[in-house]
Scaffold this active site. Structure first.
Site, PDB file in Angstrom:
ATOM      1  N   ILE A   1      21.315 -33.512 -18.904  1.00  0.00           N
ATOM      2  CA  ILE A   1      22.051 -34.241 -20.204  1.00  0.00           C
ATOM      3  C   ILE A   1      23.118 -35.262 -19.250  1.00  0.00           C
ATOM      4  O   ILE A   1      23.278 -36.272 -20.283  1.00  0.00           O
ATOM      5  CB  ILE A   1      23.104 -33.203 -20.594  1.00  0.00           C
ATOM      6  CG1 ILE A   1      22.206 -32.115 -21.155  1.00  0.00           C
ATOM      7  CG2 ILE A   1      24.048 -33.681 -21.471  1.00  0.00           C
ATOM      8  CD1 ILE A   1      23.069 -30.836 -21.469  1.00  0.00           C
ATOM      9  N   GLY A   2      23.422 -35.211 -18.213  1.00  0.00           N
ATOM     10  CA  GLY A   2      24.339 -36.174 -17.531  1.00  0.00           C
ATOM     11  C   GLY A   2      23.650 -37.642 -17.460  1.00  0.00           C
ATOM     12  O   GLY A   2      24.187 -38.434 -17.697  1.00  0.00           O
TER      13      GLY A   2
ATOM     14  N   SER B   1      29.836 -24.460 -22.991  1.00  0.00           N
ATOM     15  CA  SER B   1      28.647 -23.837 -23.526  1.00  0.00           C
ATOM     16  C   SER B   1      28.784 -22.881 -24.405  1.00  0.00           C
ATOM     17  O   SER B   1      30.090 -22.387 -24.404  1.00  0.00           O
ATOM     18  CB  SER B   1      27.976 -23.183 -21.971  1.00  0.00           C
ATOM     19  OG  SER B   1      26.822 -22.408 -22.688  1.00  0.00           O
TER      20      SER B   1
ATOM     21  N   TYR C   1      30.020 -17.741 -14.813  1.00  0.00           N
ATOM     22  CA  TYR C   1      29.477 -18.893 -15.509  1.00  0.00           C
ATOM     23  C   TYR C   1      30.297 -18.878 -17.094  1.00  0.00           C
ATOM     24  O   TYR C   1      30.659 -19.891 -17.397  1.00  0.00           O
ATOM     25  CB  TYR C   1      28.292 -18.734 -15.635  1.00  0.00           C
ATOM     26  CG  TYR C   1      27.647 -20.093 -16.251  1.00  0.00           C
ATOM     27  CD1 TYR C   1      27.690 -21.278 -16.040  1.00  0.00           C
ATOM     28  CD2 TYR C   1      26.976 -20.003 -17.580  1.00  0.00           C
ATOM     29  CE1 TYR C   1      27.292 -22.565 -16.417  1.00  0.00           C
ATOM     30  CE2 TYR C   1      26.685 -21.183 -18.079  1.00  0.00           C
ATOM     31  CZ  TYR C   1      26.773 -22.577 -17.741  1.00  0.00           C
ATOM     32  OH  TYR C   1      26.205 -23.541 -18.342  1.00  0.00           O
TER      33      TYR C   1
END
Length: 337
Positions: free
Chosen positions: A68-69, A192, A217
Site C-alpha cells: 500500500i505504501g 485496520s 497487532y
C-alpha cells in the site's frame, strides 16, 4: 428379521454415497456463483477520483517500498508532490524509488532511512527532515508489522508495538512544528479493522505480562486510532488534520512473519484479497479529500466516514489521554502539546 429388496438397498446406498451427475452439476453451479459473488464483493472498492495537484507540496510515507505504501507514493508522485520514502531497507527502497521515477517522470522522490522500532533512528530521521525540508504537508504513518517474535528493542520496547505505535507516535510529534508551519496539513494513520478487537492494557504495552502476536497487532492498530483521536484534540485550531483508516483486506507482505499455519490458508485466500492499488484508495482519500479537513480525529473505511466501525475505546477521552502520556514516557518525548 427385517428384509430389504435389491431396489431398496440401492436407493439407500445412493442417498448415502454420491449425488447423481445432475445434482453434482447443480452444486457446482451454486458454489461457482457463491465464489464469484464473494470475489466481486471483496473487490467492490471505491476509487478516490480527486484531481488534487501537489506541486510544491511535500509528503512523507513510512514503509513505502512495497504494498500500500508504494502504491500511495506512486500516486502522490504522479500528482507532482515531493515524496520522501521513509523505509528501513534502503537497497530495496532505492529500487522502488527508481521505479516510481520511471513511471511518473517525477525526479523529486527521495529515500530516507527510518527504522520505527529504534527510537534513535526515528530521531535521526526527524532531525534530518526538520533541517532539510522547508515544509511538510502530508505525513502518512503507513508502515506496520505483525508476527515478529517476542523481542525487546534497544529502547526496552516490544518490537511489534514499537513499530506500529511508539515509533510513529514519536515521529509524528517530532515533525509537528513543521506540519503546523505548513498548515493546512494532514496526518494519516493506517490502522485496520482489527482495531475493533483491540484493547489497551497499560500494564502490558511492552509485553511485560504476556505476549501474543495477533493480540499485540490488534492492540497496536487500536492505538493508531486512539493516537489520531488525541492528536485531533490537541491540534484543534492549528490547521493540522489527523485521522485513521482501514484499507481493507489487501495482498501485502504483512503476514510474512506469521507461522505457516496462518500463512498457508491466507495464501489460498489470496485471490480474494484486494490489490495494493485497491487498498491505497482510502489512504489517498484521507490525505487529499477536502471534506476530511472538517473531520479531524475520525476513522474512515471505503473512502468514507466509518465511525460505526470504531472501537468504543476511541470515544473514551481518558484512555486516549493516558495512552498519549505513557507513550511520551516510553519514547522519552517531552509533552509540549
Amino acid at each position: 428379521m427385517n428384509t430389504f429388496s435389491v431396489a431398496e438397498i440401492e436407493d439407500q446406498a445412493g442417498v448415502m454415497t454420491f449425488l447423481d451427475p445432475g445434482q453434482w452439476l447443480s452444486v457446482g453451479i451454486i458454489v461457482f456463483i457463491v465464489v464469484v459473488a464473494f470475489y466481486l464483493w471483496m473487490h467492490n472498492v471505491p476509487t478516490y477520483i480527486g484531481t488534487t495537484d501537489l506541486s510544491g507540496k511535500t509528503v512523507i510515507i513510512t514503509g513505502s517500498n512495497a504494498g500500500i505504501g508504494y502504491t500511495t507514493a506512486l500516486d502522490l508522485a504522479r500528482r507532482n508532490a515531493r515524496v520522501i520514502m521513509a523505509c528501513r531497507n534502503l537497497s530495496k527502497s532505492e529500487g522502488a524509488r527508481n521505479e516510481i521515477v520511471r513511471l511518473t517522470g517525477n525526479e523529486n522522490v527521495v529515500v530516507r532511512e527510518l527504522d520505527l522500532a529504534r527510537l534513535k533512528s526515528v530521531r535521526e530521521f526527524a532531525e534530518r527532515v526538520n533541517k532539510e525540508e522547508a515544509r511538510l504537508d502530508i505525513l502518512i504513518n503507513n508502515a506496520g508489522v505483525t508476527g515478529l517474535p517476542n523481542k525487546m528493542s534497544e529502547d526496552g520496547l516490544e518490537v511489534n508495538f514499537a513499530t506500529n505505535h511508539f515509533g510513529p507516535f514519536l515521529l509524528t510529534n517530532l515533525l509537528l512544528d513543521l506540519l503546523k508551519k505548513s498548515a493546512p496539513s494532514r496526518i494519516v494513520n493506517v490502522s485496520s479493522t482489527v482495531q475493533r478487537f483491540g484493547k489497551i492494557d497499560f500494564d502490558n504495552l511492552r509485553a511485560e505480562k504476556s505476549f501474543s502476536p495477533h493480540r499485540i497487532y490488534f492492540n497496536s492498530k487500536l492505538a493508531n486510532v486512539l493516537f489520531a483521536r488525541e492528536l485531533a484534540r490537541r491540534l484543534a485550531d492549528t490547521g493540522v488534520t489527523a485521522c485513521s483508516l482501514h484499507p481493507g483486506s489487501v495482498r501485502t507482505n504483512l503476514l510474512d512473519n506469521m507461522p505457516f499455519y496462518v500463512r498457508f490458508p491466507m495464501a489460498l485466500f489470496r485471490v480474494f484479497l484486494r490489490s495494493p492499488e485497491e487498498g491505497a484508495q482510502t489512504t489517498l482519500y484521507c490525505a487529499l479529500a477536502d471534506e476530511v479537513s472538517d473531520l479531524s480525529g475520525k476513522y474512515f473505511a471505503e473512502c468514507e466516514l466509518a465511525e460505526t466501525q470504531v472501537n468504543a475505546l476511541a470515544n473514551d477521552e481518558a484512555v486516549c489521554r493516558k495512552l498519549w502520556e505513557i507513550s511520551c514516557r516510553y519514547t522519552g518525548l517531552e509533552d509540549k502539546l
